[in-house]
Design a protein around this motif. Structure first.
Motif, mmCIF file in Angstrom:
data_model
loop_
_atom_site.group_PDB
_atom_site.id
_atom_site.type_symbol
_atom_site.label_atom_id
_atom_site.label_comp_id
_atom_site.label_asym_id
_atom_site.label_seq_id
_atom_site.Cartn_x
_atom_site.Cartn_y
_atom_site.Cartn_z
ATOM 1 N N THR A 57 0.862 -1.194 0.000
ATOM 2 C CA THR A 57 0.000 0.000 0.000
ATOM 3 C C THR A 57 0.898 1.244 0.000
ATOM 4 O O THR A 57 2.059 1.171 0.397
ATOM 5 N N GLY A 58 0.359 2.360 -0.471
ATOM 6 C CA GLY A 58 1.182 3.574 -0.570
ATOM 7 C C GLY A 58 2.325 3.359 -1.555
ATOM 8 O O GLY A 58 3.431 3.873 -1.375
ATOM 9 N N ALA A 59 2.042 2.610 -2.623
ATOM 10 C CA ALA A 59 3.097 2.124 -3.521
ATOM 11 C C ALA A 59 3.758 3.212 -4.358
ATOM 12 O O ALA A 59 4.789 2.967 -4.974
ATOM 13 N N LYS A 60 3.166 4.407 -4.379
ATOM 14 C CA LYS A 60 3.792 5.487 -5.158
ATOM 15 C C LYS A 60 4.524 6.476 -4.248
ATOM 16 O O LYS A 60 5.009 7.515 -4.699
ATOM 17 N N GLN A 94 7.523 7.592 -1.304
ATOM 18 C CA GLN A 94 8.985 7.510 -1.308
ATOM 19 C C GLN A 94 9.472 6.090 -0.976
ATOM 20 O O GLN A 94 10.235 5.488 -1.716
ATOM 21 N N VAL A 95 8.990 5.537 0.126
ATOM 22 C CA VAL A 95 9.417 4.191 0.520
ATOM 23 C C VAL A 95 8.671 3.129 -0.299
ATOM 24 O O VAL A 95 9.262 2.146 -0.760
ATOM 25 N N GLY A 96 7.366 3.355 -0.506
ATOM 26 C CA GLY A 96 6.551 2.377 -1.239
ATOM 27 C C GLY A 96 7.113 2.076 -2.616
ATOM 28 O O GLY A 96 7.152 0.910 -3.051
ATOM 29 N N THR A 97 7.589 3.098 -3.318
ATOM 30 C CA THR A 97 8.144 2.889 -4.664
ATOM 31 C C THR A 97 9.352 1.963 -4.596
ATOM 32 O O THR A 97 9.492 1.035 -5.395
ATOM 33 N N ASP A 98 10.224 2.206 -3.611
ATOM 34 C CA ASP A 98 11.411 1.343 -3.487
ATOM 35 C C ASP A 98 11.049 -0.070 -3.025
ATOM 36 O O ASP A 98 11.712 -1.031 -3.411
ATOM 37 N N VAL A 99 9.998 -0.187 -2.220
ATOM 38 C CA VAL A 99 9.569 -1.530 -1.789
ATOM 39 C C VAL A 99 9.112 -2.328 -3.021
ATOM 40 O O VAL A 99 9.486 -3.486 -3.213
ATOM 41 N N VAL A 100 8.322 -1.680 -3.871
ATOM 42 C CA VAL A 100 7.827 -2.364 -5.076
ATOM 43 C C VAL A 100 9.003 -2.755 -5.979
ATOM 44 O O VAL A 100 9.087 -3.898 -6.448
ATOM 45 N N LEU A 101 9.929 -1.820 -6.201
ATOM 46 C CA LEU A 101 11.081 -2.109 -7.076
ATOM 47 C C LEU A 101 11.926 -3.252 -6.520
ATOM 48 O O LEU A 101 12.333 -4.155 -7.241
ATOM 49 N N GLU A 102 12.179 -3.179 -5.197
ATOM 50 C CA GLU A 102 13.012 -4.200 -4.560
ATOM 51 C C GLU A 102 12.339 -5.579 -4.632
ATOM 52 O O GLU A 102 12.984 -6.575 -4.954
ATOM 53 N N ALA A 103 11.029 -5.600 -4.364
ATOM 54 C CA ALA A 103 10.301 -6.885 -4.377
ATOM 55 C C ALA A 103 10.294 -7.475 -5.790
ATOM 56 O O ALA A 103 10.494 -8.680 -5.969
ATOM 57 N N LYS A 104 10.091 -6.618 -6.775
ATOM 58 C CA LYS A 104 10.091 -7.116 -8.162
ATOM 59 C C LYS A 104 11.476 -7.633 -8.535
ATOM 60 O O LYS A 104 11.602 -8.668 -9.181
ATOM 61 N N SER A 105 12.515 -6.889 -8.121
ATOM 62 C CA SER A 105 13.872 -7.311 -8.503
ATOM 63 C C SER A 105 14.243 -8.648 -7.859
ATOM 64 O O SER A 105 15.112 -9.350 -8.337
ATOM 65 N N GLY A 127 1.209 -3.584 -6.171
ATOM 66 C CA GLY A 127 1.421 -2.273 -5.550
ATOM 67 C C GLY A 127 0.231 -1.365 -5.803
ATOM 68 O O GLY A 127 -0.194 -1.196 -6.943
ATOM 69 N N PHE A 128 -0.310 -0.790 -4.740
ATOM 70 C CA PHE A 128 -1.478 0.087 -4.866
ATOM 71 C C PHE A 128 -1.130 1.513 -4.457
ATOM 72 O O PHE A 128 -0.731 1.758 -3.313
ATOM 73 N N ALA A 129 -1.307 2.439 -5.392
ATOM 74 C CA ALA A 129 -1.175 3.863 -5.057
ATOM 75 C C ALA A 129 -2.416 4.265 -4.263
ATOM 76 O O ALA A 129 -3.418 3.526 -4.238
ATOM 77 N N SER A 130 -2.381 5.462 -3.652
ATOM 78 C CA SER A 130 -3.533 5.893 -2.842
ATOM 79 C C SER A 130 -4.813 5.981 -3.678
ATOM 80 O O SER A 130 -5.908 5.723 -3.184
#
Ligand SMILES: NC(=O)c1ccc[n+]([C@@H]2O[C@H](COP(=O)([O-])OP(=O)(O)OC[C@H]3O[C@@H](n4cnc5c(N)ncnc54)[C@H](OP(=O)(O)O)[C@@H]3O)[C@@H](O)[C@H]2O)c1
Length: 297
Positions: free
Chosen positions: A6-9, A11-22, A29-32
């Motif tokens: 959640t909060g995927a867009k 500051q931290v959410g974006t990196d969580v999504v990128l890291e998990a995908k990598s 990932g869900f933006a607000s």
């Protein structure tokens, strides 16, 4: 692993999504705008339809000063929203990894804050984040709360970007030198959360559920952080001019909410539990960050 963020867009959410995908995970990932965590029925139905193995909550109301006049909104996201996630995760028996903040403390302690220190927030934002921690702790046992401080990431607004922007048209910048803390890379937070989720014994004896501080080192004042940013930026060719950084006290830079004088987090358990070396933000993360900015990433 199926991971819902959640909060995927953010500051931290974006990196969580990128890291998990990598790392090869299946990431939702869900933006607000796609999932509002204050909307209980949406949270419930997303959990039911996706059936994730773990939920990482990077959503939060983070406007520290504005929260003083938007109290209801801050609590709706930071307390009720977290409770909605905790209820839905409990219903589906899914662990919830949640991010919290050093702002739960008043900043009066002289040493780094550890997990057993009593919170005493002095702002609406800090109080709403503490209320979210409590709501989660009282609702669903399968949780990790990771408190972090002074976040800088490639994908949001933060102190590093502000300093570089100000330096474009100023030769001298006054920066607060009586607030102490530790810059923490969003990327490192993402890596830490993914490491936790991937642990074989996640939630069991050798990695129990609960509250952890994510410690970053070395501790610095904002003034010292600014000096380091400019030193590296010049060394790496991100900037081509010298900027004078002038130390000032907090009372010379008034904000609607006074910031804690000490925001430094220490940990009684995270390094041992996470098996990670102390996170050193300067030499790897800040450098990589400035290099990526320079490359126009
Ligand atoms: N930034 C820091 O220095 C810092 C320090 C300590 C702790 N933290 C904690 O770290 C976590 C991540 O912060 P961050 O720096 O990544 O903040 P951020 O960039 O502001 O990201 C927060 C995200 O949450 C989203 N959001 C807000 N309300 C929402 C809602 N009702 N439903 C779903 N999403 C919602 C925001 O979306 P919109 O932008 O569309 O509203 C935004 O994308 C937070 O828990 C924060 O409290 C941050």
């Amino acid at each position: 692993m199926k991971i819902l963020v959640t909060g995927a867009k953010g500051q931290v959410g974006t990196d969580v999504v990128l890291e998990a995908k990598s790392r090869g995970h299946e990431v939702f990932g869900f933006a607000s705008s796609e999932l509002d965590i204050t909307d209980k029925s949406s949270v419930d139905s997303v959990l039911v339809s996706i059936k994730p193995d773990v939920v990482i909550n990077a959503a939060a109301y983070t406007a520290v000063d504005k929260a003083e006049t938007e109290q209801e909104k801050a609590y709706a996201v930071n307390e009720a929203g977290v409770k909605n996630l905790a209820d839905a995760c409990k219903e589906q028996d899914v662990p919830l990894l949640h991010i919290s903040t050093d702002y739960v403390f008043d900043g009066e302690k002289k040493e780094p804050y550890v997990e057993t220190d009593a919170p005493n927030p002095t702002s609406v934002y800090g109080a709403s984040k503490l209320a979210g921690e409590v709501a989660l702790q009282n609702t669903w046992c399968k949780h990790i709360i990771l408190r972090v401080s002074w976040v800088f990431g490639e994908h949001g607004n933060n102190f590093v970007k502000t300093m570089l922007r100000l330096a474009e048209d100023r030769d001298e910048i006054a920066v607060v030198n009586d607030q102490f803390g530790a810059p923490t890379p969003a990327k490192a937070i993402a890596q830490c959360l993914l490491d936790i989720a991937e642990k074989d014994h996640f939630g069991e004896g050798d990695f129990p559920w609960g509250l952890y501080h994510y410690q970053s080192d070395p501790g610095v004042t904002w003034y010292e952080f600014a000096q380091e940013i400019f030193r590296q930026a010049i060394e790496l060719g991100v900037m081509d001019k010298e900027v004078v950084v002038k130390p000032i006290n907090s009372d010379q830079f008034p904000t609607p909410v006074s910031r804690p004088l000490n925001s430094k987090l220490g940990s009684l358990k995270s390094n041992e539990r996470l098996n990670n070396a102390l996170l050193e933000w300067k030499s790897i993360y800040l450098k990589d960050y400035l290099v990526s900015i320079n490359a126009g990433c």
